[in-house]
Scaffold this motif. Structure first.
Motif, PDB file in Angstrom:
ATOM      1  N   ALA A  38       9.298  26.803  44.542  1.00 38.54           N
ATOM      2  CA  ALA A  38       7.906  27.306  44.740  1.00 38.54           C
ATOM      3  C   ALA A  38       7.160  26.582  43.560  1.00 38.54           C
ATOM      4  CB  ALA A  38       7.922  28.847  44.575  1.00 38.54           C
ATOM      5  N   GLY A  39       7.446  26.368  42.579  1.00 42.52           N
ATOM      6  CA  GLY A  39       6.856  25.906  41.490  1.00 42.52           C
ATOM      7  C   GLY A  39       6.666  24.329  41.657  1.00 42.52           C
ATOM      8  N   GLU A  40       7.605  23.764  41.865  1.00 43.34           N
ATOM      9  CA  GLU A  40       7.571  22.382  42.141  1.00 43.34           C
ATOM     10  C   GLU A  40       6.684  21.780  43.168  1.00 43.34           C
ATOM     11  OE1 GLU A  40      11.389  20.364  41.779  1.00 43.34           O
ATOM     12  OE2 GLU A  40      11.555  20.826  39.674  1.00 43.34           O
ATOM     13  N   ALA A 271      11.071  38.083  55.585  1.00 41.43           N
ATOM     14  CA  ALA A 271      10.361  39.262  56.003  1.00 41.43           C
ATOM     15  C   ALA A 271      11.148  40.483  56.173  1.00 41.43           C
ATOM     16  CB  ALA A 271      10.169  38.663  57.539  1.00 41.43           C
ATOM     17  N   LEU A 272      12.678  40.221  56.279  1.00 42.38           N
ATOM     18  CA  LEU A 272      13.417  41.184  56.492  1.00 42.38           C
ATOM     19  C   LEU A 272      13.311  42.117  55.038  1.00 42.38           C
ATOM     20  CD1 LEU A 272      16.479  39.715  58.044  1.00 42.38           C
ATOM     21  CD2 LEU A 272      15.177  41.689  58.852  1.00 42.38           C
ATOM     22  N   ALA A 273      13.319  41.348  53.820  1.00 38.06           N
ATOM     23  CA  ALA A 273      13.535  41.722  52.513  1.00 38.06           C
ATOM     24  C   ALA A 273      12.235  42.786  52.406  1.00 38.06           C
ATOM     25  CB  ALA A 273      13.571  40.860  51.511  1.00 38.06           C
ATOM     26  N   TYR A 274      10.925  42.402  52.723  1.00 39.74           N
ATOM     27  CA  TYR A 274       9.459  42.550  52.578  1.00 39.74           C
ATOM     28  C   TYR A 274       9.440  43.923  53.146  1.00 39.74           C
ATOM     29  CZ  TYR A 274       4.568  43.598  52.510  1.00 39.74           C
ATOM     30  OH  TYR A 274       3.399  44.169  52.123  1.00 39.74           O
ATOM     31  N   ASP A 343       4.992  34.384  62.146  1.00 41.05           N
ATOM     32  CA  ASP A 343       5.130  35.950  62.579  1.00 41.05           C
ATOM     33  C   ASP A 343       5.661  36.365  61.173  1.00 41.05           C
ATOM     34  OD1 ASP A 343       4.899  35.665  65.148  1.00 41.05           O
ATOM     35  OD2 ASP A 343       6.772  35.783  65.891  1.00 41.05           O
ATOM     36  N   ALA A 344       6.373  35.729  60.347  1.00 42.43           N
ATOM     37  CA  ALA A 344       6.650  36.021  59.014  1.00 42.43           C
ATOM     38  C   ALA A 344       5.417  36.559  58.250  1.00 42.43           C
ATOM     39  CB  ALA A 344       7.661  35.317  58.223  1.00 42.43           C
ATOM     40  N   VAL A 345       4.382  35.464  58.025  1.00 39.49           N
ATOM     41  CA  VAL A 345       3.182  35.681  57.666  1.00 39.49           C
ATOM     42  C   VAL A 345       2.346  37.014  58.011  1.00 39.49           C
ATOM     43  CG1 VAL A 345       0.756  34.851  57.150  1.00 39.49           C
ATOM     44  CG2 VAL A 345       2.897  33.367  57.150  1.00 39.49           C
ATOM     45  N   GLN A 346       2.525  37.118  59.266  1.00 37.18           N
ATOM     46  CA  GLN A 346       1.887  38.433  59.866  1.00 37.18           C
ATOM     47  C   GLN A 346       2.536  39.560  59.556  1.00 37.18           C
ATOM     48  OE1 GLN A 346      -0.762  38.064  61.664  1.00 37.18           O
ATOM     49  NE2 GLN A 346      -1.064  40.296  62.308  1.00 37.18           N
ATOM     50  N   TYR A 353      -0.501  35.791  53.247  1.00 35.43           N
ATOM     51  CA  TYR A 353      -1.509  35.026  53.309  1.00 35.43           C
ATOM     52  C   TYR A 353      -1.749  34.317  51.702  1.00 35.43           C
ATOM     53  CZ  TYR A 353      -5.685  32.362  54.939  1.00 35.43           C
ATOM     54  OH  TYR A 353      -6.598  31.387  55.240  1.00 35.43           O
ATOM     55  N   THR A 354      -0.958  35.009  50.956  1.00 41.40           N
ATOM     56  CA  THR A 354      -1.155  34.685  49.330  1.00 41.40           C
ATOM     57  C   THR A 354       0.053  33.687  48.889  1.00 41.40           C
ATOM     58  OG1 THR A 354       0.269  36.410  48.310  1.00 41.40           O
ATOM     59  CG2 THR A 354      -2.181  36.721  49.128  1.00 41.40           C
ATOM     60  N   THR A 355      -0.101  33.228  47.820  1.00 35.78           N
ATOM     61  CA  THR A 355       0.838  32.198  47.334  1.00 35.78           C
ATOM     62  C   THR A 355       1.914  32.982  46.628  1.00 35.78           C
ATOM     63  OG1 THR A 355      -0.571  31.556  45.378  1.00 35.78           O
ATOM     64  CG2 THR A 355      -0.421  30.194  47.363  1.00 35.78           C
ATOM     65  N   ASP A 356       1.745  34.394  46.315  1.00 41.86           N
ATOM     66  CA  ASP A 356       2.526  34.839  45.566  1.00 41.86           C
ATOM     67  C   ASP A 356       4.042  35.287  46.583  1.00 41.86           C
ATOM     68  OD1 ASP A 356       0.885  35.726  43.727  1.00 41.86           O
ATOM     69  OD2 ASP A 356       0.080  37.501  44.617  1.00 41.86           O
ATOM     70  N   PHE A 357       4.065  34.819  47.813  1.00 43.56           N
ATOM     71  CA  PHE A 357       5.080  34.948  48.539  1.00 43.56           C
ATOM     72  C   PHE A 357       5.277  33.696  49.309  1.00 43.56           C
ATOM     73  CE2 PHE A 357       3.873  39.384  47.978  1.00 43.56           C
ATOM     74  CZ  PHE A 357       5.321  40.036  48.120  1.00 43.56           C
TER      75      PHE A 357
END
Length: 394
Positions: A38-40, A271-274, A343-346, A353-357
């Protein structure tokens, strides 16, 4: 759904050696690739050291012969490794696929002397390749390319290349380029393939394109200005380049399909974890039937895509025609990746919609897979020709 979250994908692997290999890959992914992804990507950092590590580990040459420094693995194993890499970071999975594509011409059309001299360094010597087919004015219509190679000193001499290639993954950072250039008449019969070292005089790269995703993977134009190469850099016969290109792309499309499935799998796991942890109305989101149905559809598309690319890979491993199946796999898997990541974003709602995920990054990255190595419109044309024959001429 298991209480301890998503489980590792169960793999269909033909040998104990392949199972050990997959264990190595998963450990490497866990330690070296996923933590920094993510960072790179946010910083646009190209993971050159990661590719050197993959090379030292024997993972950049898996589907090629051991006698030339490859891993000697069947394509069905190589593609499942590629899926694991792409699930951790698409820049790495796609880059590995592109490197393999850039080695294909030499491995399958080069002379014995060329393979013996050059392949070991390309497959396991820390080098990284790029594949130069597309041009600013010839993307899907690859047979109309205009980069030209002219013999310098008659039939036995070297070649001088002039022209510009576009949308080149690893442009400017690769150590060698497999280049398709026109050496004769217009059309596919006048194209020849060459292997050009990155330090050849007159070869340069433009600044990388500014893209909506895959920020860690440079994509750039590559310019050839009076680039001289000896005839020993020609791959196959003069005029055989389009055959080299089509053969390479059939194999490369399976690599893109596997990367797409890996990206979709990563999105599903997020998506499963969230949905297992997030509660609304006193219940986990994963308890609501509408969301459960969405997860079921996502998982089904991923399993179907995986089965499709593995079927094509097994045909390739058995020496059977697989061009139609490769186009189908590329089409289905990349379309599925776009749907699954969206669908995962939804499912994550505002957080998606954030860069936190990472799911917003996955969605942006999925889009390019429907475009590279033949757009999905081109895949439909290829499939239709296999099914219904060529279009009638008016």
């Amino acid at each position: 759904m298991p209480q301890d979250g998503p489980q590792p994908v169960e793999r269909e692997l033909p040998t104990d050696e392949a199972r050990d290999l997959l264990g190595l890959v998963r450990e490497l992914v866990r330690r070296e690739i996923k933590p920094a992804a993510a960072g790179e990507e946010a910083a646009g950092t190209f993971p050159r050291e990661t590719f050197r590590l993959l090379s030292r580990s024997g993972l950049l040459g898996l589907p090629y012969a051991e006698e030339h420094g490859g891993g000697g693995q069947p394509y069905e194993v190589y593609l499942q490794v590629l899926e694991e890499l792409a699930a951790a970071r698409l820049t790495v999975g796609l880059g590995t696929s592109v490197h393999s594509l850039s080695c294909h011409g030499l491995a399958h059309f080069g002379s014995k002397e060329q393979r013996t001299e050059r392949l070991p360094d390309m497959l396991g010597g820390g080098l990284l390749g790029a594949y130069c087919l597309s041009e600013p004015a010839s993307g899907s219509d690859a047979a109309s390319l205009r980069t030209r190679a002219v013999r310098e000193d008659g039939d036995g001499g070297g070649w001088v290349l002039n022209g510009t290639k576009a949308w080149i993954t690893h442009g400017g950072v690769a150590d060698f380029y497999t280049v398709l250039a026109r050496t004769g008449e217009d059309g596919p019969r006048g194209i020849t393939a060459f292997l050009v070292p990155a330090d050849a005089e007159g070869l340069s790269a433009a600044p990388p394109e500014r893209k909506m995703g895959l920020n860690g993977s440079p994509t750039a134009q590559v310019h050839f200005d009076q680039v001289r190469v000896p005839d020993t850099c020609r791959l196959g016969e003069e005029g055989q380049g389009f055959t080299v290109a089509l053969s390479s792309l059939d194999a490369g499309r399976l690599g893109i399909a596997a990367c797409a499935v890996g990206l979709a799998q990563a999105a599903l796991e997020e998506a499963l974890a969230y949905t297992a942890q997030r509660e609304q109305f006193g219940r986990p989101l994963a308890d609501f039937q509408g969301l459960r149905f969405a997860l079921a559809d996502m998982g089904t598309q991923i399993e179907a895509g995986r089965a499709l690319y593995l079927t094509a890979a097994r045909r390739r491993d058995a020496g059977e025609p697989f061009s139609r199946q490769a186009a189908m796999a590329k089409l289905f898997c990349t379309d599925a990746a776009m749907r699954v990541t969206t669908d995962a974003v939804q499912l994550l709602g505002g957080y998606g919609y954030t860069t936190d995920f990472p799911v917003e990054r996955y969605m942006r990255e999925a889009k390019v897979l429907q475009i590279v190595e033949g757009t999905n419109q081109i895949q439909r044309m290829v499939i239709a020709r296999h099914l219904a024959g060529p279009e009638s001429k008016s």
